[in-house]
Design a protein around this motif. Structure first.
Motif, PDB file in Angstrom:
ATOM      1  N   GLU A  78       0.857  -1.191   0.000  1.00 14.78           N
ATOM      2  CA  GLU A  78       0.000   0.000   0.000  1.00 14.78           C
ATOM      3  C   GLU A  78       0.882   1.225   0.000  1.00 14.78           C
ATOM      4  O   GLU A  78       2.035   1.174   0.394  1.00 14.78           O
ATOM      5  CB  GLU A  78      -0.951   0.015   1.203  1.00 14.78           C
ATOM      6  CG  GLU A  78      -0.283   0.134   2.567  1.00 14.78           C
ATOM      7  CD  GLU A  78       0.129   1.554   2.960  1.00 14.78           C
ATOM      8  OE1 GLU A  78      -0.534   2.519   2.551  1.00 14.78           O
ATOM      9  OE2 GLU A  78       1.138   1.697   3.653  1.00 14.78           O
ATOM     10  N   LYS A  80       0.443   5.858   0.120  1.00 13.14           N
ATOM     11  CA  LYS A  80      -0.352   7.082   0.149  1.00 13.14           C
ATOM     12  C   LYS A  80       0.535   8.183  -0.376  1.00 13.14           C
ATOM     13  O   LYS A  80       1.731   8.194  -0.126  1.00 13.14           O
ATOM     14  CB  LYS A  80      -0.738   7.351   1.606  1.00 13.14           C
ATOM     15  CG  LYS A  80      -1.223   8.719   1.885  1.00 13.14           C
ATOM     16  CD  LYS A  80      -1.179   9.020   3.378  1.00 13.14           C
ATOM     17  CE  LYS A  80      -1.898  10.280   3.723  1.00 13.14           C
ATOM     18  NZ  LYS A  80      -1.815  11.342   2.773  1.00 13.14           N
ATOM     19  N   ASN A  82       0.767  12.518  -1.085  1.00 16.15           N
ATOM     20  CA  ASN A  82       0.260  13.879  -0.941  1.00 16.15           C
ATOM     21  C   ASN A  82       0.957  14.745  -1.990  1.00 16.15           C
ATOM     22  O   ASN A  82       2.187  14.808  -2.020  1.00 16.15           O
ATOM     23  CB  ASN A  82       0.570  14.445   0.448  1.00 16.15           C
ATOM     24  CG  ASN A  82      -0.258  13.817   1.516  1.00 16.15           C
ATOM     25  OD1 ASN A  82       0.060  12.726   1.979  1.00 16.15           O
ATOM     26  ND2 ASN A  82      -1.315  14.479   1.914  1.00 16.15           N
TER      27      ASN A  82
END
Length: 137
Positions: A78, A80, A82
């Motif tokens: 996984e 993430k 920004n």
């Protein structure tokens, strides 16, 4: 050039999508990786910024290289990302490092920079979990 970097470049050359985008692995040592990519018009979206998917690709692959440098064969479990500013300029650089690792996974961080007006500008920050792959024998 180190043996690990040579091995990483061989793996990158076997990734058709990476070859299509023109990514180049410039650093790979234990716990660290750097990918560089020249930007062409076909990498941009309608406002002239580098497409977010291109920036995200660099983060994903660089995170996995950093994790793979301590785990061996691995995949992204996984991540993430920004986006902190639009990516402009002629080149992107992604730099990733391992934050923590165990036997089966590593948590890695990555910063992606664009090169604009002779300076690097941070465009995105990513955090990911990289998982060791055990292929059946």
């Amino acid at each position: 050039m180190s043996e690990l970097l040579n091995f990483g470049k061989e793996i990158l050359a076997k990734q058709p999508f990476s070859v299509l985008l023109g990514a180049e692995l410039t650093i790979l040592d234990r716990g660290n990786a750097e990918l560089v990519m020249k930007i062409d018009n076909h990498h941009r979206q309608q406002h002239g910024f580098v497409h977010g998917g291109v920036v995200s690709y660099l983060a994903d692959n660089c995170l996995t290289y950093a994790g793979g440098s301590v785990l061996g064969d691995c995949v992204t479990s996984e991540y993430k990302i920004n986006y902190v500013r639009p990516a402009l300029g002629a080149k992107l650089t992604a730099r990733a490092s391992v934050v923590s690792s165990g036997k089966r996974q590593a948590v890695c961080q990555c910063q992606i920079f664009c090169h604009e007006g002779g300076e690097e500008k941070l465009v995105a920050v990513a955090l990911g979990t990289i998982a060791k792959v055990d292929l059946p024998t």
